[in-house]
Design an enzyme around this catalytic site. Sequence first.
Site, PDB file in Angstrom:
ATOM      1  N   THR A 117       0.816  -1.212   0.000  1.00 23.96           N
ATOM      2  CA  THR A 117       0.000   0.000   0.000  1.00 23.96           C
ATOM      3  C   THR A 117       0.852   1.264   0.000  1.00 23.96           C
ATOM      4  OG1 THR A 117      -1.547   1.307   1.352  1.00 23.96           O
ATOM      5  CG2 THR A 117      -0.094  -0.189   2.516  1.00 23.96           C
ATOM      6  N   TYR A 141      -1.609   0.539  10.230  1.00 27.89           N
ATOM      7  CA  TYR A 141      -1.868  -0.179   8.986  1.00 27.89           C
ATOM      8  C   TYR A 141      -0.661  -0.088   8.064  1.00 27.89           C
ATOM      9  CZ  TYR A 141      -3.542  -0.968   4.240  1.00 27.89           C
ATOM     10  OH  TYR A 141      -3.675  -1.408   2.946  1.00 27.89           O
TER      11      TYR A 141
END
Length: 331
Positions: A117, A141
């Site tokens: 990501t 995250y």
Amino acid sequence: MKTVIVFGGAGYIGSHTCKELHRNGFAPVAFDNLSEGQAEFVKWGELIEGDIRRPDEIAAALLRARPVAAIHFAAHAYVSQSVQEPSVYYSNNVSGSLNVAEALRAAGGIPLIFSSTCATYGAPGTDRITEATPQVPINPYGRSKLMVEQILRDFSDAYGLRSVALRYFNAAGADADGDIGEAHRDETHLIPRAILAGLGDIEDFHVFGTDFDTPDGSAIRDYIHVADLARAHVAACRYLLDGGRTDQFNLGVGRGYSVLEIIAAVQRCLGRAVPHMIASRRDGDPPRLVADASKASEVLGFSPRHVDLDTIVQSAVAWHSARRGTGVRVA
């Protein structure tokens, strides 16, 4: 047909990738615990129910499927939730991914495509993010994904387990055939929430922050169509099967749109207003994330086909509108 095991294959991006794998002559096998994914989205191959936190279930699935490659999507992926529950993210995203890597190594070094990501970059403050941009994530995250990238680099150096990490930006849109789309049980993503608000299915659609250092004050992101992401995963799979080395690639279209610009596009595609409320910004949200994805084009031969914002949004509007007409709620 060569089998590819897809961890998280019943999810949004995973299911689109399974369809693209099938279209390109591979036999996808989805491995999913169905906590976020949906069994109805597994239409192009077998579904094996299992959890990446259970090494024995991974090993059994690999023995059953005998794949030539693996694609790993199975992760929790909500920034705000990761700030509130970091333990959940490190347990699933990091420990679970380590289990996957160990199992692939034990099975003979099955090459891996990892769903990473842009959140690994944090808030770099640059107009375009390249793979050389320092990775300084600002939320659990992003940190969990960066930890897995490091694990995979170490496994490549020590054990020869080759992998590709695809750092993609914001996935959006839906399958052109209407077979699958974005349907999370607790929808938090901007475009589907804007569509659902415009359709009158939700009443709590918030814009989180209009005080960012951006032209209209709302956060800017790079949106890439999920069908293009699926194509990129197939390209990465072929790259590894052809002997490609461990590497990392950004995936995006190279242009950013603000939250308010996204809402305007949804309103154009729906032909109606999208009611929304302004709220304070969320912890861990950077003001701007836009990709330089030229490396993926040069090495993988991949370039996105859906670069127009209204085209991306319209595909999502069409899917949600059709799904709503069946009486099946998606939020």
